[in-house]
Motif scaffolding. Structure first.
Motif, mmCIF file in Angstrom:
data_model
loop_
_atom_site.group_PDB
_atom_site.id
_atom_site.type_symbol
_atom_site.label_atom_id
_atom_site.label_comp_id
_atom_site.label_asym_id
_atom_site.label_seq_id
_atom_site.Cartn_x
_atom_site.Cartn_y
_atom_site.Cartn_z
ATOM 1 N N ASN A 92 31.646 -64.077 -92.150
ATOM 2 C CA ASN A 92 32.592 -63.035 -91.752
ATOM 3 C C ASN A 92 32.233 -61.667 -92.313
ATOM 4 N N ARG A 93 31.162 -61.598 -93.125
ATOM 5 C CA ARG A 93 30.678 -60.304 -93.595
ATOM 6 C C ARG A 93 29.563 -59.740 -92.722
ATOM 7 N N PRO A 126 31.311 -60.941 -75.816
ATOM 8 C CA PRO A 126 32.526 -60.215 -76.205
ATOM 9 C C PRO A 126 33.488 -60.092 -75.027
ATOM 10 N N SER A 146 33.167 -60.894 -100.714
ATOM 11 C CA SER A 146 32.718 -59.638 -100.121
ATOM 12 C C SER A 146 31.203 -59.521 -100.029
ATOM 13 N N THR A 191 36.673 -65.825 -85.151
ATOM 14 C CA THR A 191 37.483 -65.652 -86.350
ATOM 15 C C THR A 191 36.954 -66.625 -87.393
ATOM 16 N N VAL A 250 29.394 -60.837 -89.140
ATOM 17 C CA VAL A 250 29.767 -61.044 -87.745
ATOM 18 C C VAL A 250 30.985 -60.183 -87.423
ATOM 19 N N THR A 251 30.865 -59.374 -86.387
ATOM 20 C CA THR A 251 31.987 -58.547 -85.928
ATOM 21 C C THR A 251 32.407 -58.909 -84.503
ATOM 22 N N HIS A 252 31.891 -59.988 -83.989
ATOM 23 C CA HIS A 252 32.176 -60.414 -82.617
ATOM 24 C C HIS A 252 33.685 -60.627 -82.441
ATOM 25 N N PRO A 253 34.291 -60.021 -81.421
ATOM 26 C CA PRO A 253 35.752 -60.108 -81.283
ATOM 27 C C PRO A 253 36.278 -61.487 -80.931
ATOM 28 N N ASP A 313 21.398 -60.876 -85.280
ATOM 29 C CA ASP A 313 22.727 -61.096 -84.714
ATOM 30 C C ASP A 313 23.133 -62.545 -84.961
#
Length: 220
Positions: free
Chosen positions: A29-30, A64, A9, A38, A32-35, A53
């Motif tokens: 992954n904490r 995105p 986390s 993964t 990056v929120t790019h759809p 970014d």
């Protein structure tokens, strides 16, 4: 209780010897929120000049909603300057000109995408080390445990536990004998519970496959 370096986390999991947080290293992954991306737990990226970014730094051509996706496994290590070039960076090549007219007139974009054809996803396995300045090409399939050398340019399918160097990337050698690779893939240590991984770090560091198997959780 697990050790601090196993805290998935924490966006900045590394502290320098003087106690200062290394803001140039992040659990991807904490942050990056790019759809289209993964990313598995504990996979980190580092940069000498930490970007605002991280997704744009790592995959600059993947907007995105782009037709392709990037999937990265757990416990990967992504060095400074690595770029993942995806299919959206391509230009149509079947016509007389490769000039991307449609990017200046979005009404033409659908035809432009159709000209490009099928755009493949990019897959990066678990425990992969992408060395300084490495480039991953569109549609690459990089197996578990692969090491990609500094400045290497890698495309296509790379088998588990290969070492890849050069431009174009070539397999320098395999990291372990075939029977050891098969045992490692069967163990999938990167999916173990955290307490089991913590106990196994000496065996991982020593390349002791027998010890690693003895430490495997009963459900593995």
């Amino acid at each position: 209780m697990t050790s601090p370096f196993l805290d998935a986390s924490n966006p900045h999991p590394m502290r320098l010897p003087n106690g200062q947080i290394n803001t140039g290293l992040v659990h991807l992954n904490r942050v990056v929120t790019h759809p289209n991306l993964t990313i598995g737990d504990y996979t980190y990226a580092s940069a000498f000049d930490a970007p605002q970014d991280w997704a744009a730094r790592l995959a600059p051509y993947t907007y995105p909603g782009a037709p392709e996706r990037i999937r990265i496994g757990r416990f990967c290590q992504i060095a400074n300057g690595v770029q993942i070039i995806t299919g959206s960076a391509n230009h149509p090549m079947a016509g007389f000109s490769t000039y991307p007219f449609a990017i200046f007139d979005f009404a033409r974009l659908r035809d432009y995408v159709a000209q490009l054809g099928a755009i493949p996803d990019t897959e990066i396995g678990n425990d992969v080390w992408l060395g300084d300045g490495a480039t991953v090409l569109p549609g690459a399939r990089i197996g578990n445990g692969v090491i990609v050398g500094a400045r290497a340019v890698v495309g296509g399918e790379i088998p588990d536990y290969a070492i890849v160097v050069g431009n174009p990337g070539r397999i320098l050698r395999m990291r372990f004998a075939p029977d050891v690779i098969a045992r490692l893939l069967a163990l999938r240590w990167w999916d173990w519970p955290l307490d089991a991984i913590e106990r196994a770090t000496p065996a991982l560091a020593a390349s002791d496959i027998d010890a690693l198997e003895r430490l495997a959780p009963a459900s593995t």
